[in-house]
Design a protein around this motif. Sequence first.
Motif, short mmCIF file in Angstrom:
data_model
loop_
_atom_site.label_atom_id
_atom_site.label_comp_id
_atom_site.label_asym_id
_atom_site.label_seq_id
_atom_site.Cartn_x
_atom_site.Cartn_y
_atom_site.Cartn_z
N PRO A 1 0.84 -1.20 0.00
CA PRO A 1 0.00 0.00 0.00
C PRO A 1 0.87 1.25 0.00
O PRO A 1 1.98 1.25 0.53
CB PRO A 1 -0.79 -0.11 1.31
N ARG A 2 0.37 2.29 -0.61
CA ARG A 2 1.10 3.55 -0.66
C ARG A 2 0.18 4.69 -0.30
O ARG A 2 -1.04 4.61 -0.48
CB ARG A 2 1.75 3.77 -2.01
N VAL A 3 0.78 5.73 0.21
CA VAL A 3 0.03 6.92 0.58
C VAL A 3 -0.08 7.81 -0.65
O VAL A 3 0.92 8.14 -1.29
CB VAL A 3 0.75 7.68 1.73
N LEU A 4 -1.33 8.15 -0.99
CA LEU A 4 -1.59 9.01 -2.14
C LEU A 4 -2.46 10.18 -1.70
O LEU A 4 -3.34 10.02 -0.85
CB LEU A 4 -2.32 8.23 -3.25
N LEU B 1 -5.31 13.20 -2.40
CA LEU B 1 -6.55 13.28 -3.18
C LEU B 1 -6.37 14.06 -4.48
O LEU B 1 -7.23 14.01 -5.34
CB LEU B 1 -7.66 13.90 -2.33
N ASN B 2 -5.24 14.73 -4.64
CA ASN B 2 -4.94 15.39 -5.91
C ASN B 2 -4.27 14.43 -6.89
O ASN B 2 -4.11 14.75 -8.06
CB ASN B 2 -4.05 16.61 -5.68
N GLU B 3 -3.90 13.23 -6.41
CA GLU B 3 -3.24 12.25 -7.26
C GLU B 3 -4.18 11.19 -7.82
O GLU B 3 -3.88 10.55 -8.82
CB GLU B 3 -2.13 11.53 -6.47
N VAL B 4 -5.30 10.96 -7.13
CA VAL B 4 -6.27 9.95 -7.56
C VAL B 4 -7.68 10.50 -7.39
O VAL B 4 -7.90 11.47 -6.66
CB VAL B 4 -6.14 8.63 -6.74
N GLU B 5 -8.61 9.86 -8.09
CA GLU B 5 -10.03 10.19 -7.93
C GLU B 5 -10.81 8.89 -7.89
O GLU B 5 -10.35 7.85 -8.35
CB GLU B 5 -10.51 11.11 -9.04
N TYR C 1 -6.38 1.74 -7.47
CA TYR C 1 -5.93 1.79 -6.09
C TYR C 1 -7.14 1.59 -5.16
O TYR C 1 -8.10 2.35 -5.24
CB TYR C 1 -5.28 3.13 -5.79
N VAL C 2 -7.07 0.59 -4.30
CA VAL C 2 -8.14 0.31 -3.35
C VAL C 2 -7.80 1.02 -2.03
O VAL C 2 -6.71 0.81 -1.48
CB VAL C 2 -8.33 -1.20 -3.13
N LEU C 3 -8.73 1.86 -1.55
CA LEU C 3 -8.52 2.57 -0.29
C LEU C 3 -8.66 1.57 0.86
O LEU C 3 -9.75 1.11 1.15
CB LEU C 3 -9.53 3.71 -0.14
N VAL C 4 -7.54 1.24 1.51
CA VAL C 4 -7.56 0.25 2.59
C VAL C 4 -7.26 0.87 3.95
O VAL C 4 -7.50 0.24 4.98
CB VAL C 4 -6.58 -0.91 2.31
N GLU C 5 -6.74 2.08 3.98
CA GLU C 5 -6.44 2.73 5.26
C GLU C 5 -6.77 4.22 5.16
O GLU C 5 -5.91 5.06 4.88
CB GLU C 5 -4.97 2.53 5.61
N PRO C 6 -8.04 4.59 5.40
CA PRO C 6 -8.47 5.98 5.24
C PRO C 6 -7.70 6.99 6.10
O PRO C 6 -7.40 8.08 5.64
CB PRO C 6 -9.94 5.96 5.64
N ASN D 1 -4.70 7.22 6.87
CA ASN D 1 -3.40 7.58 6.31
C ASN D 1 -3.43 7.75 4.79
O ASN D 1 -2.38 7.86 4.18
CB ASN D 1 -2.36 6.52 6.68
N CYS D 2 -4.60 7.73 4.19
CA CYS D 2 -4.74 7.75 2.72
C CYS D 2 -3.92 6.62 2.10
O CYS D 2 -3.21 6.79 1.13
CB CYS D 2 -4.32 9.10 2.13
N GLY D 3 -4.03 5.43 2.72
CA GLY D 3 -3.30 4.26 2.24
C GLY D 3 -4.11 3.51 1.18
O GLY D 3 -5.21 3.06 1.44
N PHE D 4 -3.54 3.41 -0.02
CA PHE D 4 -4.17 2.74 -1.16
C PHE D 4 -3.32 1.56 -1.59
O PHE D 4 -2.12 1.68 -1.75
CB PHE D 4 -4.30 3.71 -2.35
N GLN D 5 -3.97 0.42 -1.82
CA GLN D 5 -3.29 -0.75 -2.35
C GLN D 5 -3.40 -0.74 -3.87
O GLN D 5 -4.50 -0.74 -4.41
CB GLN D 5 -3.91 -2.04 -1.81
N PRO D 6 -2.26 -0.72 -4.59
CA PRO D 6 -2.33 -0.72 -6.05
C PRO D 6 -2.63 -2.12 -6.62
O PRO D 6 -2.21 -3.14 -6.05
CB PRO D 6 -0.93 -0.27 -6.48
N TYR D 7 -3.39 -2.11 -7.69
CA TYR D 7 -3.70 -3.32 -8.46
C TYR D 7 -3.43 -2.98 -9.92
O TYR D 7 -3.90 -1.97 -10.42
CB TYR D 7 -5.17 -3.72 -8.31
#
Length: 157
Positions: free
Chosen positions: A108-111, A113-117, A140-145, A147-153
């Motif tokens: 997961p990576r921190v993104l 809100l200006n980087e994804v929608e 990117y699946v939001l898995v940790e709100p 910290n804005c943690g998104f898991q890339p697929y």
Amino acid sequence: MMITALAFAALLGAQQPPAAQQPVYKPESIRSGCGYVAGTDHLFPIEIGLFYDDRLPFADSHGQSVRVNGKWTHPEQSPYTAAEIPGWYRGNEPITVGGHEYEKYGLPRVLGLNEVEWFAELDQLAVAAEPGQTEPEVVYVLVEPANCGFQPYQRKA
């Protein structure tokens, strides 16, 4: 009709004292997280407070709390928490979004809100992509709100 001082004092004594005020807790710091409510079509910023006292009823074991309608709320009671993490996430299984199959890759990576929608919803979790993408190669699946943690697929070849 005249009221005596003694009767006036008795009248005052019969009144209820003012209600006690709830203590005001102020976080040591506030930062932004990424909010999503299942059934909507957008992500939005949320406020995360950090309290040094993790025994507060509205803070998690890390001292984090989410501001909801002006009040600090335990992250698990927040409407912005990630839904129960499904088995496909824990089992590293592929997902299907927008008619395409994607595989989990990386951590997961921190993104911001200006980087994804918001792109789609999968099992009550927000799925995001780079802005303007209609058939993204990576979602990117939001898995940790908090910290804005998104898991890339990444889309399967």
